[in-house]
Design a protein around this motif. Sequence first.
Motif, mmCIF file in Angstrom:
data_model
loop_
_atom_site.group_PDB
_atom_site.id
_atom_site.type_symbol
_atom_site.label_atom_id
_atom_site.label_comp_id
_atom_site.label_asym_id
_atom_site.label_seq_id
_atom_site.Cartn_x
_atom_site.Cartn_y
_atom_site.Cartn_z
ATOM 1 N N LEU A 82 39.465 26.629 19.280
ATOM 2 C CA LEU A 82 39.235 25.566 18.536
ATOM 3 C C LEU A 82 37.961 24.899 18.900
ATOM 4 C CD1 LEU A 82 42.662 24.092 17.172
ATOM 5 C CD2 LEU A 82 40.913 25.296 15.836
ATOM 6 N N ALA A 83 36.837 24.662 18.424
ATOM 7 C CA ALA A 83 35.636 23.848 18.981
ATOM 8 C C ALA A 83 35.230 23.193 17.848
ATOM 9 C CB ALA A 83 35.021 24.865 19.690
ATOM 10 N N THR A 84 36.165 22.454 17.155
ATOM 11 C CA THR A 84 35.753 21.957 15.653
ATOM 12 C C THR A 84 35.021 20.610 15.857
ATOM 13 O OG1 THR A 84 38.075 21.415 15.315
ATOM 14 C CG2 THR A 84 37.252 23.197 14.392
ATOM 15 N N GLY A 85 34.971 20.045 17.082
ATOM 16 C CA GLY A 85 34.470 18.540 17.196
ATOM 17 C C GLY A 85 35.591 17.503 16.998
ATOM 18 N N GLY A 86 34.863 16.432 16.630
ATOM 19 C CA GLY A 86 35.838 15.351 16.619
ATOM 20 C C GLY A 86 36.034 14.879 14.860
ATOM 21 N N LEU A 87 36.634 13.719 14.689
ATOM 22 C CA LEU A 87 36.887 13.218 13.543
ATOM 23 C C LEU A 87 35.969 12.160 12.888
ATOM 24 C CD1 LEU A 87 39.685 10.922 13.722
ATOM 25 C CD2 LEU A 87 40.200 13.012 14.648
ATOM 26 N N ASN A 88 34.754 12.142 13.394
ATOM 27 C CA ASN A 88 33.591 10.959 13.180
ATOM 28 C C ASN A 88 33.217 10.824 11.773
ATOM 29 O OD1 ASN A 88 33.822 10.666 16.122
ATOM 30 N ND2 ASN A 88 32.641 12.490 16.153
ATOM 31 N N ASN A 89 33.387 11.943 11.067
ATOM 32 C CA ASN A 89 32.743 11.881 9.542
ATOM 33 C C ASN A 89 34.012 11.732 8.756
ATOM 34 O OD1 ASN A 89 30.868 11.605 7.936
ATOM 35 N ND2 ASN A 89 30.838 13.888 7.353
ATOM 36 N N ASP A 125 50.206 18.957 20.237
ATOM 37 C CA ASP A 125 50.403 17.697 20.643
ATOM 38 C C ASP A 125 49.005 17.087 20.669
ATOM 39 O OD1 ASP A 125 51.782 15.180 21.283
ATOM 40 O OD2 ASP A 125 52.441 15.965 23.277
ATOM 41 N N LEU A 126 48.889 15.826 20.514
ATOM 42 C CA LEU A 126 47.744 15.044 20.604
ATOM 43 C C LEU A 126 47.666 14.008 21.757
ATOM 44 C CD1 LEU A 126 47.334 14.313 16.850
ATOM 45 C CD2 LEU A 126 46.183 16.172 18.078
ATOM 46 N N VAL A 127 46.575 13.643 22.374
ATOM 47 C CA VAL A 127 46.692 12.493 23.317
ATOM 48 C C VAL A 127 45.400 11.533 22.922
ATOM 49 C CG1 VAL A 127 47.713 13.622 25.183
ATOM 50 C CG2 VAL A 127 45.141 13.814 24.847
ATOM 51 N N TYR A 130 31.802 8.741 18.573
ATOM 52 C CA TYR A 130 32.781 9.680 19.332
ATOM 53 C C TYR A 130 34.221 9.624 19.476
ATOM 54 C CZ TYR A 130 33.112 13.360 22.984
ATOM 55 O OH TYR A 130 33.342 14.498 23.720
ATOM 56 N N THR A 131 34.911 10.704 19.103
ATOM 57 C CA THR A 131 36.313 10.857 19.329
ATOM 58 C C THR A 131 36.733 10.945 20.560
ATOM 59 O OG1 THR A 131 36.230 11.724 16.877
ATOM 60 C CG2 THR A 131 38.223 12.011 18.227
ATOM 61 N N MET A 132 37.567 9.955 21.112
ATOM 62 C CA MET A 132 37.784 10.166 22.655
ATOM 63 C C MET A 132 39.334 11.178 22.581
ATOM 64 S SD MET A 132 35.836 8.239 24.193
ATOM 65 C CE MET A 132 34.809 6.683 23.718
ATOM 66 N N GLY A 133 39.908 10.826 21.896
ATOM 67 C CA GLY A 133 41.350 11.679 21.849
ATOM 68 C C GLY A 133 41.026 13.118 21.193
ATOM 69 N N GLY A 134 42.357 13.745 21.089
ATOM 70 C CA GLY A 134 41.939 15.181 20.561
ATOM 71 C C GLY A 134 43.640 15.964 21.068
ATOM 72 N N LEU A 135 43.356 17.221 21.069
ATOM 73 C CA LEU A 135 44.322 17.943 21.252
ATOM 74 C C LEU A 135 44.787 17.989 22.894
ATOM 75 C CD1 LEU A 135 43.261 21.175 19.434
ATOM 76 C CD2 LEU A 135 44.914 19.654 18.630
ATOM 77 N N MET A 164 39.183 18.578 22.086
ATOM 78 C CA MET A 164 40.409 18.247 22.898
ATOM 79 C C MET A 164 40.283 16.885 23.556
ATOM 80 S SD MET A 164 38.611 20.039 26.334
ATOM 81 C CE MET A 164 39.319 18.995 27.630
ATOM 82 N N GLY A 165 41.410 16.490 23.960
ATOM 83 C CA GLY A 165 41.395 14.865 24.276
ATOM 84 C C GLY A 165 41.908 15.121 25.921
ATOM 85 N N GLY A 166 41.978 13.922 26.608
ATOM 86 C CA GLY A 166 42.339 13.991 27.817
ATOM 87 C C GLY A 166 41.335 13.552 28.878
ATOM 88 N N LEU A 167 39.948 13.773 28.328
ATOM 89 C CA LEU A 167 38.835 13.625 29.466
ATOM 90 C C LEU A 167 38.162 12.248 29.356
ATOM 91 C CD1 LEU A 167 36.850 16.869 28.911
ATOM 92 C CD2 LEU A 167 37.725 16.049 31.153
#
Length: 456
Positions: free
Chosen positions: A206-213, A251-253, A395-400, A426-429
């Motif tokens: 999965l490399a679908t990016g964030g949810l900014n839109n 799970d999400l973070v 930018y979406t900081m969180g994610g998978l 992805m989240g966590g960074l």
Amino acid sequence: MKTIKVVLVSLLIFALAACASADKKTKTDVLVIGGGGAGLVSAITAANAGKNVILVEKMSALGGNTIISATGITASDTKYHTESGISFTKEDHFKRTMETGKNLANPELVEILVNRSSDAIDWLTDLGLKLKVRSEKEPFWLVPVEGHYGSQLVGVLINEANQYKNLEVRTKTKAVKLEIEDGKVIGATVEDEKGTYVISAKSVILATGGLNNNPEMIAFYNEKYKNINTEMTTPGATGDGIVMALAANADLVDMQYFQVRPLSSNGDWYHERIIAAEDLSGILVNAKGERFVNETLAPKALAAEILKTDEHSAYAIFDNRVLNTPDGTKFFTKGKGVQANTIEELAALINIDAATLKKTIDDYNQGIDPFGRTVLGKVIEAPYVAVLTKPSNHYTMGGLKVNAQAQVIDKNNQPIPGLFAAGEVMGGLYGDGRVAGNNTLDDVVFGKIAGLSAIK
Ligand code: ADP
């Protein structure tokens, strides 16, 4: 009769699906979903290892939000630092990343990001990207020798992807659902102009990016950002990867954290000092012409307050002195501001009650402030200026939730077999803050990790 109809309709759907896929391969080693930076890097990595790869991108062109990355890439202890004698060490990089995220990021993932940044830069250089250290003051950024960063980055990645016969890119092809068998991800259902079909794969990235839109989804994870403006993002960033992975029990973070700025207009962000600097600064008013907030709040808190107004926007009002600063000129010009020689004329231009706006400005100039500002400026020198501003997110900081191998982790803290993630999905960074430029670094570092993990 009804049963016959149902059977016929089902047959028709099946025939259409078969038609759609007749001319296309529907089996591959690695299926990559999303064609921004992370998707391209993971697809190239898996293809380079000799595997068959299909990359699906729902838009008509590749690039995602990666292509609008303006600043550059953050990296430490690179050859460019050595060559220029300007230092930005791994330790500096780790510290800056953790502190910017209010120490909420996952240190294990941040360490990987930092430790592999120099290799990532060597790789990009080999692909043809020409970089240099931005300056002694900003040694954390490598920027293009000339031109726009994001488009050059995507350009070299597309160029590289085109070298592999075993890597097929399908644009205008949207993944809608992960295929799961006995808890393992075995492909995805995708949609294109002709219909719907399944691509089976040994692994899916999965490399679908964030949810900014996707403002509704942003509001679901953080209601403070309800009605956020989406002008600082690209159309494909609608959170699809999150939705698809949730159906696989992922799970999400850190989903409540977004990079949000209050002063945004016509596709740009502006510096808050226009309304927050000592002495010179202006104010924000609502559609009634009243102040409603302490304009010196931190950007995210200020954005949330503007979003609470009926219009979810505000006018920044300032005077000639701010207009003559570089920030003021940029905001006025790019934000399509209006100016007038009196407050009354200005009020008429923005359709606000003149008496109210005049009183608001008089009160402010006299130091009357019900909002707790410690530093107040003055709006005293004509021409007076108004620029409409809308908070927007970028930018979406969180994610998978992922582990060090870019495996997606489920709600029982176990890797989901066959499912990997890289990039903004992805989240966590990041935790609660992002060092600009770490995002395209993470596309490369975790894109490579996902690409390699997916072929094991
Ligand atoms: P990253 O930096 O993580 O690569 P980008 O925003 O640059 O993120 O790229 C993500 C890409 O994924 C975008 O081009 C977007 O259009 C694409 N995308 C998002 N959802 C889907 C989907 N359901 N199917 C295919 N592509 C998708």
